[in-house]
Design a protein around this motif. Structure first.
Motif, PDB file in Angstrom:
ATOM      1  N   GLY A  41      14.855  -2.504   4.915  1.00  0.00           N
ATOM      2  CA  GLY A  41      13.555  -2.689   4.093  1.00  0.00           C
ATOM      3  C   GLY A  41      14.395  -2.961   2.099  1.00  0.00           C
ATOM      4  O   GLY A  41      15.510  -2.675   2.712  1.00  0.00           O
ATOM      5  N   ASP A  42      13.521  -2.562   1.460  1.00  0.00           N
ATOM      6  CA  ASP A  42      14.320  -1.565   0.423  1.00  0.00           C
ATOM      7  C   ASP A  42      14.647  -3.280  -0.401  1.00  0.00           C
ATOM      8  O   ASP A  42      16.340  -2.255  -0.670  1.00  0.00           O
ATOM      9  N   PRO A  43      15.062  -5.081   0.162  1.00  0.00           N
ATOM     10  CA  PRO A  43      16.242  -5.373  -0.803  1.00  0.00           C
ATOM     11  C   PRO A  43      16.625  -5.439  -1.913  1.00  0.00           C
ATOM     12  O   PRO A  43      15.310  -4.921  -3.095  1.00  0.00           O
TER      13      PRO A  43
ATOM     14  N   ILE B 297      13.331   8.422  -7.185  1.00  0.00           N
ATOM     15  CA  ILE B 297      13.805   7.463  -6.344  1.00  0.00           C
ATOM     16  C   ILE B 297      13.761   6.220  -6.980  1.00  0.00           C
ATOM     17  O   ILE B 297      13.342   6.133  -7.869  1.00  0.00           O
ATOM     18  N   ASP B 298      14.210   4.941  -5.690  1.00  0.00           N
ATOM     19  CA  ASP B 298      14.445   3.477  -6.462  1.00  0.00           C
ATOM     20  C   ASP B 298      15.182   3.526  -8.155  1.00  0.00           C
ATOM     21  O   ASP B 298      14.428   2.771  -8.969  1.00  0.00           O
ATOM     22  N   PRO B 299      16.160   3.381  -8.093  1.00  0.00           N
ATOM     23  CA  PRO B 299      16.870   3.316  -9.075  1.00  0.00           C
ATOM     24  C   PRO B 299      17.479   1.655  -8.950  1.00  0.00           C
ATOM     25  O   PRO B 299      17.382   1.141  -8.248  1.00  0.00           O
TER      26      PRO B 299
ATOM     27  N   ASN C  29       5.860  -2.402  -0.150  1.00  0.00           N
ATOM     28  CA  ASN C  29       6.426  -3.638  -0.952  1.00  0.00           C
ATOM     29  C   ASN C  29       7.917  -3.316  -2.062  1.00  0.00           C
ATOM     30  O   ASN C  29       7.682  -2.366  -3.056  1.00  0.00           O
ATOM     31  N   HIS C  30       8.599  -4.312  -1.981  1.00  0.00           N
ATOM     32  CA  HIS C  30       9.793  -3.176  -2.929  1.00  0.00           C
ATOM     33  C   HIS C  30      10.665  -4.442  -3.279  1.00  0.00           C
ATOM     34  O   HIS C  30      10.952  -5.578  -2.368  1.00  0.00           O
ATOM     35  N   MET C  31      10.821  -5.456  -4.867  1.00  0.00           N
ATOM     36  CA  MET C  31      10.992  -6.220  -4.699  1.00  0.00           C
ATOM     37  C   MET C  31      12.965  -6.876  -5.236  1.00  0.00           C
ATOM     38  O   MET C  31      13.115  -5.724  -6.395  1.00  0.00           O
TER      39      MET C  31
HETATM   40  O1  FUB Z   1      12.435   3.048   1.615  1.00  0.00           O
HETATM   41  C1  FUB Z   1      11.832   4.471   0.838  1.00  0.00           C
HETATM   42  C2  FUB Z   1      10.704   4.094  -0.102  1.00  0.00           C
HETATM   43  O2  FUB Z   1       9.933   2.821   0.995  1.00  0.00           O
HETATM   44  C3  FUB Z   1      11.564   3.269  -0.969  1.00  0.00           C
HETATM   45  O3  FUB Z   1      12.457   3.943  -1.298  1.00  0.00           O
HETATM   46  C4  FUB Z   1       9.894   3.005  -1.664  1.00  0.00           C
HETATM   47  O4  FUB Z   1      10.328   1.345  -2.655  1.00  0.00           O
HETATM   48  C5  FUB Z   1       9.011   2.309  -0.489  1.00  0.00           C
HETATM   49  O5  FUB Z   1       9.627   1.050  -0.154  1.00  0.00           O
END
Ligand code: FUB
Length: 618
Positions: A60-62, A190-192, A323-325
């Motif tokens: 996940g998290d493409p 998180i999520d840079p 979801n993560h785009m």
């Molecule tokens: O995959 C772990 C976390 O879930 C990510 O860092 C977030 O964006 C969410 O998708």
């Protein structure tokens, strides 16, 4: 495995196609029936979800890096067997056309990072700078001593291996925890997403944006592995009072409706002209609210400006809580890359990556997107009964409530008035045995990962294939989600009859709008026409009720009514029934008397109706 085949399949024609290709004769019991093989959809979403052998591998998290002629896709590997994240490494895939993907392997293991634990390969992004590749990622500090932190690793190649800096780039302690009740203390950092650009005066700007529950921005030094001390006080400080001093700032997004809020998963993007030059505003894409919707905001400067909410892009996914785009321009088009839990046993902890095109309006606003199962290469089909009524699932928006998932028994029937998208299906190889050419599994076009299925009582519903596969590779849903396709029992060359693989000798039957499988069906009622076509445009307004039913005496509530309205610029807005500007005429609903009522809803000059069911008291 289906993925093996998908990787190499090219797009099929999107015009109407015939359904039958070849037939063989076989018998069940006394009945002799003739098989009829249907054309299955080529590929579609998800585009990833496979390893070097073509076997199932969730990720996940493409994030996507466009480097010359190639787009590199990065995912965090989802290895969880439960309802929590277990993510041991990051993996890479490459493509030169957004349709065919090559598995490039592991680019970094969590266990190779000196300061991180072994299983928290959360969201990442790779950027190229001066010939080197920088992987920005988040992971948990070993033993959770410092919560989740942001790290950076470097490679000479987009496919790795990446070597970590040896300590976090951002510690959790460097930003305050500002929103108790949302997200969690310890994982705000998180999520840079990183952004490098040279402005019109030739000055280079390098930014890092990140955050859960709050979005933060800081500048990167030219080494790309440290944050810039903007105020020159020899330490990296948070701009507590939003005075513009300090080195890390909190991003404010103005104008978010419905008490929605920034959740996580930021992605910075700017449009490019045909020469590759950036122009216009900056876009901050992000996950909004829980379950996560995809949204965007715009600004004129990543550091100095207030970000203005731009709109909703995608409602919560049908099969994943997050979801993560990633959004990139590639060979003249803009792509929206996101994740779902649509593969078998999928969920928010076993995700896979999807691709769709993103469209802009003339003013730079972004058109609403519906997740779909066809992506860039698949085809959707209509399956109509002998009266011309298509098989459709009930109309609904995916709920924001966790308790509604997984969707396991969505109502399905035949309905001449069904909305286009609810009556489109993607014909997949049969889950029960993909070697059987006359087997088919029927996936919803707009609720990817949900399939037509036969219930024990022989009714037909739609649900997610969400349970773990047994040692033979099949899930408990495999058989009930598979049909053997036969020449139509009504003798018409164009029709097809669907036999349940779970219940051989029972055939899909349409009776007065109800779908069941029957042992001795009327020959017309079990004969269907299958046509494959391109998806039609959304209507200008749809009104949908979510999960609530009423008992006699209950008070009518409107907060769960959700309206999708396309305005004259083609921008889609999704609003709740209790939102300002929504006018609800409840006079037609009598909650004192059991029955089914049509509630009239007006928004933006458009009017629609939603069905309200009032049940007798139990
Ligand atoms: O995959 C772990 C976390 O879930 C990510 O860092 C977030 O964006 C969410 O998708």
């Amino acid at each position: 495995m289906r993925r093996k085949l998908l990787a190499g399949v090219l797009a099929l024609s999107m015009i109407l196609e015939g359904s039958g290709i070849l037939s063989t004769v076989s018998a069940y019991g006394a009945e002799t029936v003739t098989e009829k093989v249907l054309q299955k959809s080529g590929g579609g979403n998800p585009v990833l979800g496979f390893d070097e052998s073509g076997d199932l591998l969730y990720g996940g998290d493409p994030a996507v890096l466009v480097d010359g002629n190639t787009a590199y896709f990065y995912v965090g590997h989802d290895a969880s067997s439960g309802d929590g994240y277990v993510m041991p490494d990051w993996r890479c895939y490459s493509t030169t056309d957004m349709k065919n993907f090559k598995y490039e392997g592991v680019i970094m293991n969590c266990s190779d990072i000196s300061w991180a634990d072994d299983t928290s390969s959360w969201a990442s992004q790779v950027v190229k700078y001066n010939g080197k590749y920088y992987l920005y990622y988040c992971a948990e500090y070993d033993g959770n001593a410092y919560g989740k932190c942001i790290g950076v690793a470097v490679s000479d190649s987009p496919t790795g291996p990446f070597v970590d800096k040896g300590e976090p780039l951002v510690y959790d302690s460097q930003t305050p925890f500002l929103n108790p009740g949302r997200g969690g203390a310890g994982w705000e950092d998180i999520d840079p997403t990183a952004w490098v650009e040279t402005d019109d005066e030739g000055v280079e700007h390098r930014y890092l944006v990140w955050g859960n529950t709050n979005a933060y921005v800081a500048e990167l030094n030219e080494d790309m592995i440290s944050l810039k001390d903007r105020d020159g006080d020899d330490e990296i400080t948070f701009d507590e009072d939003a005075t513009g001093k300090g080195d890390i700032q909190r991003i404010t997004i103005d104008g978010m409706p419905n008490n929605w809020y920034y959740a996580e998963a930021p992605w910075v993007y700017r449009r490019q002209d045909s020469d590759g030059n950036y122009y216009g505003k900056y876009y901050l894409f992000y996950a909004m609210y829980w379950r996560e919707q995809m949204a965007y905001a715009t600004c004129d400067s990543l550091w100095d400006d207030t970000y203005e909410y731009g709109g909703l892009i995608m409602e919560p996914g049908a099969t994943s809580n997050t979801n993560h785009m990633a959004v990139v321009d590639f060979k003249g088009k803009t792509y929206f890359i996101y994740h779902t839990g649509a593969l078998p046993w999928g969920s928010g902890f076993r995700r896979s990556v999807c691709v769709q095109e993103l469209q802009f309006n003339d003013d730079g606003s972004i058109q609403y997107l519906q997740e779909n199962a066809i992506g860039l290469t698949g085809t959707a089909s209509k399956i109509t009964d002998s009266e011309g009524a298509p098989i459709a699932h009930e109309a609904y928006h995916n709920s924001t409530s966790d308790s509604m998932y997984p969707y396991t028994d969505v109502k399905v029937g035949t309905d001449a008035d069904a909305e286009t998208d609810d009556s489109l299906w993607v014909l997949r190889e049969g889950k029960a045995d993909d070697a059987e050419e006359a087997y088919v599994s029927i996936e919803s076009y707009n609720k990817p990962g949900l399939y037509l299925q036969v219930e024990k009582d022989k009714t037909v519903t739609m649900g997610q294939d969400y349970q773990k596969a047994s040692s033979d590779g099949y899930t408990v849903d495999s058989k009930r989600m598979t049909f053997r396709t036969l020449e139509g029992f009504n003798g018409d060359d164009d029709t097809v009859t669907f036999e349940s693989v779970q219940y051989p000798g029972y055939y899909l039957t349409s009776t007065d709008g109800e779908l069941t499988v029957e042992q001795d069906p009327d020959k017309d009622a079990c004969s269907f026409n299958v046509s494959t076509e391109i998806k039609g445009d959304a209507s200008s307004m749809t009104v949908r009720k979510t999960d609530r039913t009423y008992e006699v005496g209950d008070t009518l509530k409107t907060d769960d009514i959700r309206i999708t309205a396309v305005d004259e610029d083609g921008v889609t807005n999704l609003v709740y029934g209790d939102y300002d500007g929504v006018d609800i005429d409840a006079s037609s609903v009598d909650t004192k008397t059991a029955g089914t009522y049509k509630l009239k809803v007006t928004y933006g000059g458009e009017t629609g109706t939603v069905e309200i069911r009032v049940l007798s008291k139990k």
